[in-house]
Write an enzyme that holds these catalytic residues in place. Structure first.
Site, short mmCIF file in Angstrom:
data_model
loop_
_atom_site.label_atom_id
_atom_site.label_comp_id
_atom_site.label_asym_id
_atom_site.label_seq_id
_atom_site.Cartn_x
_atom_site.Cartn_y
_atom_site.Cartn_z
N GLU A 194 0.83 -1.21 0.00
CA GLU A 194 0.00 0.00 0.00
C GLU A 194 0.86 1.25 0.00
O GLU A 194 0.60 2.19 -0.74
CB GLU A 194 -0.94 -0.01 1.21
CG GLU A 194 -1.79 1.23 1.38
CD GLU A 194 -2.86 1.39 0.31
OE1 GLU A 194 -3.35 2.53 0.14
OE2 GLU A 194 -3.22 0.42 -0.37
N GLY A 211 18.24 7.79 -2.01
CA GLY A 211 19.48 7.61 -2.74
C GLY A 211 20.49 6.73 -2.04
O GLY A 211 21.58 6.49 -2.56
N GLY A 238 19.66 3.55 -1.05
CA GLY A 238 19.31 2.16 -1.30
C GLY A 238 18.30 1.59 -0.33
O GLY A 238 18.01 0.39 -0.36
N GLY A 259 15.00 2.06 -0.12
CA GLY A 259 13.80 1.59 -0.81
C GLY A 259 14.03 0.25 -1.48
O GLY A 259 13.18 -0.65 -1.42
N ASN A 278 4.57 10.40 -10.80
CA ASN A 278 5.72 10.17 -9.94
C ASN A 278 6.85 9.47 -10.71
O ASN A 278 7.18 8.31 -10.48
CB ASN A 278 5.29 9.34 -8.71
CG ASN A 278 6.33 9.34 -7.63
OD1 ASN A 278 7.48 9.67 -7.86
ND2 ASN A 278 5.92 8.96 -6.43
N GLU A 279 7.45 10.21 -11.62
CA GLU A 279 8.52 9.66 -12.48
C GLU A 279 9.70 9.08 -11.73
O GLU A 279 10.20 8.03 -12.11
CB GLU A 279 9.00 10.72 -13.48
CG GLU A 279 8.08 10.89 -14.67
CD GLU A 279 7.93 9.62 -15.51
OE1 GLU A 279 8.93 8.90 -15.74
OE2 GLU A 279 6.80 9.34 -15.93
N PRO A 280 10.18 9.72 -10.65
CA PRO A 280 11.31 9.11 -9.94
C PRO A 280 10.97 7.70 -9.42
O PRO A 280 11.78 6.78 -9.54
CB PRO A 280 11.59 10.08 -8.79
CG PRO A 280 11.04 11.38 -9.25
CD PRO A 280 9.84 11.04 -10.09
N TYR A 328 11.02 1.72 -9.77
CA TYR A 328 10.31 0.45 -9.79
C TYR A 328 10.66 -0.37 -11.04
O TYR A 328 10.86 -1.58 -10.97
CB TYR A 328 8.80 0.66 -9.73
CG TYR A 328 8.32 1.28 -8.44
CD1 TYR A 328 8.90 0.94 -7.21
CD2 TYR A 328 7.28 2.20 -8.43
CE1 TYR A 328 8.47 1.50 -6.03
CE2 TYR A 328 6.84 2.76 -7.25
CZ TYR A 328 7.43 2.41 -6.05
OH TYR A 328 6.99 2.97 -4.88
N LYS A 329 10.75 0.30 -12.18
CA LYS A 329 11.11 -0.41 -13.41
C LYS A 329 12.53 -0.97 -13.31
O LYS A 329 12.80 -2.07 -13.80
CB LYS A 329 10.97 0.51 -14.62
CG LYS A 329 9.52 0.76 -15.00
CD LYS A 329 9.42 1.65 -16.23
CE LYS A 329 7.98 1.82 -16.67
NZ LYS A 329 7.86 2.70 -17.84
#
Length: 169
Positions: free
Chosen positions: A92, A102, A104, A106, A133-135, A140-141
């Site tokens: 969630e 920055g 690490g 996450g 939310n591009e960052p 995620y990609k």
């Protein structure tokens, strides 16, 4: 006594939240909502979080601490896939304080949740991300996540929820 989960990053540990963390969890939720320009939508209270997270146990929270200071959190719960015939883990919220990004943190939290997904014999780990939310999308990609562009999320809340509940069945 808090039980910590060691990580590969020196000084960064994870732990499952305890009832004493309710105010911290609410603070993280508000910080995330503020980042997403959605702070006015936060209605959760400490009492509601205590009831749902620790009495009813409908969701779980991981706290990330860097040198004993809380810097990140993730709130997740189990869902179910009829196609897989297995439960999954739905993330969630994942939030790392802006001044701590920055490092690490996450990635470590997502990696831990992936391991937890496997350990619990779940079929998938998934979450939503705001389109702007591009960052986060890039992050995620990079982790191997695939956007589910063919799906649209629908939601019924507030008055519409009551109206639907009172419609004829």
């Amino acid at each position: 006594m808090k039980k910590f989960i060691e990580t590969s990053l020196p000084g960064f540990q994870l732990r499952f939240a305890e009832v004493e963390d309710v105010s911290l969890i609410l603070d993280f939720i508000k910080e995330l909502a503020d980042y997403e320009n959605m702070l006015p939508q936060v209605r959760a209270t400490e009492d509601e979080l205590r009831e749902s997270l620790f009495n009813n146990k409908v969701a779980e929270v991981i706290i990330g601490e860097y040198h004993a200071k809380p810097v990140a959190f993730a709130l997740f719960f189990h869902n179910y896939s009829t196609f897989l015939g297995k439960s999954g883990i739905y993330l969630e919220d994942l939030f790392v304080k802006p001044d701590m990004r920055g490092h690490g943190f996450g990635k470590i939290i997502l990696s831990y949740l992936a391991r937890l997904t496997i350990e619990r014999n779940c079929g998938r780990l998934e979450w939503w991300c705001l389109d702007w939310n591009e960052p986060s999308i890039k992050f995620y990609k990079k982790m191997g996540a695939v956007p589910m562009d063919e799906w649209t999320v629908y939601r019924v809340t507030d008055e519409a929820l009551y109206k639907l509940a009172n419609s004829s069945t």
